[in-house]
Design a protein around this motif. Structure first.
Motif, PDB file in Angstrom:
ATOM      1  N   SER A  75       0.838  -1.199   0.000  1.00 38.06           N
ATOM      2  CA  SER A  75       0.000   0.000   0.000  1.00 38.06           C
ATOM      3  C   SER A  75       0.875   1.253   0.000  1.00 38.06           C
ATOM      4  O   SER A  75       1.877   1.333   0.714  1.00 38.06           O
ATOM      5  CB  SER A  75      -0.898   0.001   1.234  1.00 38.06           C
ATOM      6  OG  SER A  75      -1.537   1.255   1.331  1.00 38.06           O
ATOM      7  N   TRP A 125      -0.325   4.067   1.000  1.00 38.80           N
ATOM      8  CA  TRP A 125      -0.833   4.977   2.040  1.00 38.80           C
ATOM      9  C   TRP A 125      -0.296   4.592   3.412  1.00 38.80           C
ATOM     10  O   TRP A 125      -1.002   4.100   4.270  1.00 38.80           O
ATOM     11  CB  TRP A 125      -2.369   5.000   2.021  1.00 38.80           C
ATOM     12  CG  TRP A 125      -2.888   5.067   0.624  1.00 38.80           C
ATOM     13  CD1 TRP A 125      -3.635   4.144  -0.016  1.00 38.80           C
ATOM     14  CD2 TRP A 125      -2.635   6.106  -0.338  1.00 38.80           C
ATOM     15  NE1 TRP A 125      -3.876   4.519  -1.310  1.00 38.80           N
ATOM     16  CE2 TRP A 125      -3.279   5.722  -1.543  1.00 38.80           C
ATOM     17  CE3 TRP A 125      -1.927   7.320  -0.321  1.00 38.80           C
ATOM     18  CZ2 TRP A 125      -3.238   6.511  -2.700  1.00 38.80           C
ATOM     19  CZ3 TRP A 125      -1.884   8.093  -1.474  1.00 38.80           C
ATOM     20  CH2 TRP A 125      -2.538   7.685  -2.636  1.00 38.80           C
ATOM     21  N   GLN A 126       0.979   4.715   3.581  1.00 34.33           N
ATOM     22  CA  GLN A 126       1.619   4.475   4.869  1.00 34.33           C
ATOM     23  C   GLN A 126       2.855   5.358   4.965  1.00 34.33           C
ATOM     24  O   GLN A 126       3.150   6.106   4.029  1.00 34.33           O
ATOM     25  CB  GLN A 126       1.978   3.008   5.024  1.00 34.33           C
ATOM     26  CG  GLN A 126       2.718   2.442   3.826  1.00 34.33           C
ATOM     27  CD  GLN A 126       2.856   0.934   3.913  1.00 34.33           C
ATOM     28  OE1 GLN A 126       3.015   0.401   4.990  1.00 34.33           O
ATOM     29  NE2 GLN A 126       2.813   0.253   2.794  1.00 34.33           N
ATOM     30  N   TRP A 138       6.223   6.972   4.643  1.00 36.28           N
ATOM     31  CA  TRP A 138       7.294   6.840   3.650  1.00 36.28           C
ATOM     32  C   TRP A 138       8.659   7.021   4.318  1.00 36.28           C
ATOM     33  O   TRP A 138       8.785   7.742   5.296  1.00 36.28           O
ATOM     34  CB  TRP A 138       7.139   7.888   2.548  1.00 36.28           C
ATOM     35  CG  TRP A 138       5.981   7.601   1.616  1.00 36.28           C
ATOM     36  CD1 TRP A 138       4.931   6.764   1.851  1.00 36.28           C
ATOM     37  CD2 TRP A 138       5.769   8.158   0.320  1.00 36.28           C
ATOM     38  NE1 TRP A 138       4.072   6.761   0.777  1.00 36.28           N
ATOM     39  CE2 TRP A 138       4.559   7.617  -0.172  1.00 36.28           C
ATOM     40  CE3 TRP A 138       6.468   9.068  -0.474  1.00 36.28           C
ATOM     41  CZ2 TRP A 138       4.051   7.939  -1.422  1.00 36.28           C
ATOM     42  CZ3 TRP A 138       5.960   9.397  -1.722  1.00 36.28           C
ATOM     43  CH2 TRP A 138       4.763   8.844  -2.192  1.00 36.28           C
TER      44      TRP A 138
END
Lengths: 388, 285
Positions: B45, B47-48, B50
């Motif tokens: 994913s 959406w976590q 970076w």
């Protein structure tokens, strides 16, 4: 036709844009069309064989459905495609035994199949696969997670003109610990299985937790095996190299990988299962059993379970065993009606003569707890010995 | 709408479809690869949180070996092809006359056959007891060592596969040299070597440089030659990327290696373009 006459350049462009948008959105803008399509299509993610025309065409003709099958040659990629969100694309997934029970069902990637409908088929399979068959069930033993069909031992392959079957079975994994064999063997680029084999060569069971000492031995074995390899390649290259005399044996391999060479008349190319080894119970080899499961697709094709039932028939089981590419035993050979469809040549190709004893000497494929770490070590070993 | 039409001329307006196509087909996947390179290893994913973790891992590992093999083989391919192709390009333009079309066709024909098929054909030709060694053995009793699964055959395969990509731009470059200029040089007493050095080579540089760049960029991304002909005796960087995206299922690491490869190749190409300005050498300014 009346509508057609009203098409002007302007509304043609508008309609085209609308259709393009709907198409690009995967049908999301036209839900009626999208949901209706699921009784007209079936998508299968599988190893090669199930995607062949011999298997799919009769199903296509009888149902009128569009059946798409994508073939891949490693389990982790298929599982991760479902993890990455492709559960809404695929209806069936065909992978090796541990994945359904230990990974896909706990992660909600697949759903149980109708036990009352499918369990009777296990009664017609070879005795080792009779219900309740461990790898087809969930941990609690309550849900049936898929159907077993192709299987086989998968350790290594030799040219018996160079190394006799008896010697190969007796020496087993130590063939790779003997420096005299450097450059006499190849390594098939089946990297997940190579991790298992390197563990066996290093002298421990791949399917348990590993100590630092195990990992050190594994690292050493990986460097040694890749440094001594004549080449690394696909199964076609391995078989070609064995037949031509470039190499005398290769890992990883088994009935599945050497069957094309045997089908071509080279019965001296033979899958070997070591007599003894580091696996539980002193087993020397590793075997695989495919389990085909229904994907937890929110809009599942109505044909998914029907296809699973369709490939259980004796005729279609025989076709699956000898579909294009590689050839394999099938569990349905336990049914006399299916077994009689195999001629002597086909039985020779899949090494029927030793299949039962080889399966008995093999541990069943399982999840390696520290697979990621061991794979990274192997990839680095391959890279660091390159050019040598 | 009219205002929009007035602000943007017909050029930009007509470019909109291709710009959208490039945004969707080129820029978006590229941005996705760059974005993936910053997410935690072995996750899927975007959406976590970076981080630069994947890049740190690359610099702490032995992946540089694969980079060096890829760059080294690509440079060697370009050098060999330059030496092989220039005389052929010169011949096609100035020597072969009416046979030039036929010879060009012979060089172009392999492009109509899949690269994998050609490479597997090479294996059948060169393997022990194959077409070459088997024939030599049965006809003349020679038993020679096989050369398959070696670094040398990997390089030879790359030279063979990328030959048209060097030859055709080079031929174009050589054909851009005006015959009158060469004649004038000869009339003024220049030797053949001087004409080559002072006239042919500088004036054919546009084709030569384009051939260099095209071949280098393709060769640095080569995979099949090392896998099939080389039997993975050499692991190029593309192989590491493939393993990261398949068996390892480490998309973020594969993406980070891809980004680094793009940066390295992009930098090298830009350095060459700074030395040889394409617009100048093709005569646009």
């Amino acid at each position: 036709m009346a509508n057609c006459s009203k098409v002007s350049r302007r509304n043609f462009m508008q309609q085209s844009a609308l259709w393009a948008a709907a198409f690009a959105g995967g049908g999301a803008l036209v839900p009626g069309v999208a949901s209706a399509a699921r009784d007209k299509e079936l998508n299968i993610l599988c190893w090669e064989g199930y995607n062949s025309a011999q298997v799919l065409d009769p199903f296509r003709s009888s149902t009128g459905a569009t059946v798409k099958a994508e073939s891949l040659t490693n389990d982790p990629t298929m599982i991760n495609r479902l993890r990455a969100g492709e559960t809404n694309i695929w209806d069936l997934i065909n992978v090796n035994n541990p994945w359904a029970r230990k990974i896909m069902y706990p992660e909600n990637l697949i759903k149980p199949i109708d036990r009352a409908r499918f369990e009777p088929y296990f009664g017609k399979m070879m005795p080792a696969f009779n219900a309740p068959y461990k790898w087809a069930m969930d941990d609690a033993g309550a849900n049936l997670l898929g159907m077993a069909q192709r299987f086989g031992p998968y350790s290594f392959v030799v040219n018996t003109d160079k190394i006799s079957r008896a010697t190969a079975e007796d020496q087993g994994w130590d063939l790779w610990n003997d420096a005299a064999n450097d450059k006499k063997y190849g390594v098939q680029n089946s990297d997940d299985w190579n991790v298992f084999d390197l563990c066996c060569i290093a002298g421990f069971d791949p399917f348990r937790e590993h100590t630092e000492e195990d990992v050190a031995k594994y690292t050493d074995a990986a460097k040694r095996v890749f440094k001594g390899a004549r080449m690394v390649g696909d199964l076609a290259t391995m078989n070609q190299a064995l037949v031509s005399g470039e190499i005398d044996f290769y890992l990883t391999g088994g009935t599945y990988s050497c069957s094309p060479a045997r089908a071509d008349g080279n019965l001296n190319i033979r899958a070997i299962t070591p007599l003894r080894g580091p696996m539980e119970g002193g087993k020397g080899g590793i075997s695989w059993i495919e389990i085909t499961s229904v994907v937890n697709n929110p809009d599942l094709s109505t044909h998914a379970e029907n296809f699973l039932e369709y490939v259980q028939s004796p005729e279609m089981s025989h076709t699956v065993a000898f579909a294009e590419g590689t050839f394999n035993p099938v569990t349905q050979m336990g049914n006399a009606d299916c077994f009689k469809l195999f001629n002597k040549e086909e039985l020779d190709i899949i090494q029927w003569d030793s299949l039962e004893e080889e399966m008995a000497r093999s541990a069943e494929y399982d999840i390696v707890p520290d697979y990621d770490k061991l794979l990274d070590i192997m990839t680095a070993a391959k890279r660091e010995t390159s050019g040598g | 709408m009219n205002r929009l039409f007035k602000t943007f001329g017909p050029g930009p307006r007509l470019a909109v479809p291709i710009m959208l196509f490039l945004l969707g087909g080129f820029a978006a996947p590229l941005l996705a690869v760059i974005a993936y390179s910053f997410v935690p290893a072995r996750t899927f994913s975007l959406w976590q949180k970076w981080s630069l973790g994947n890049y740190v891992e690359i610099f702490q590992s032995s992946i540089y070996i694969s980079f060096l093999w890829s760059l080294g083989l690509a440079v060697a391919t370009v050098v060999i092809l330059a030496i092989v192709c220039y005389p052929v390009a010169f011949g096609l333009t100035r020597v072969f006359g009416r046979w030039a079309t036929l010879i060009t066709l012979l060089f172009a024909l392999p492009l109509f056959v899949s690269e994998n098929v050609r490479i597997y054909g090479w294996i059948l030709f060169f393997i022990k007891n194959g077409v070459l060694l088997g024939s030599l053995k049965s006809l003349f009793g020679f038993e020679l060592e096989s050369i398959v699964f070696t670094t040398g055959l990997t390089l030879l395969g790359m030279v063979y596969v990328y030959l048209p990509f060097m030859l055709f731009p080079m031929t174009l470059g050589v054909s851009m040299v005006p015959q009158q200029t060469r004649d004038a040089a000869f009339d003024l007493g220049a030797s053949r070597w001087q004409v080559f050095k002072e006239v042919d080579l500088p004036l054919s540089m546009p084709g030569v440089v384009i051939g260099f760049l095209l071949t280098f960029v393709l060769a640095v991304g080569a995979l099949a030659e090392a896998k099939v002909l080389g039997g993975q005796r050499v692991i190029p960087i593309t192989h590491d990327i493939e393993i990261a995206f398949t068996y390892a299922q480490n998309w973020p690491l594969g993406a980070a290696v891809s980004v680094l490869l793009m940066l390295v190749v992009g930098t090298l190409v830009l350095l060459v373009l700074r030395r040889f300005d394409l617009d100048t050498i093709v005569g646009r300014r």
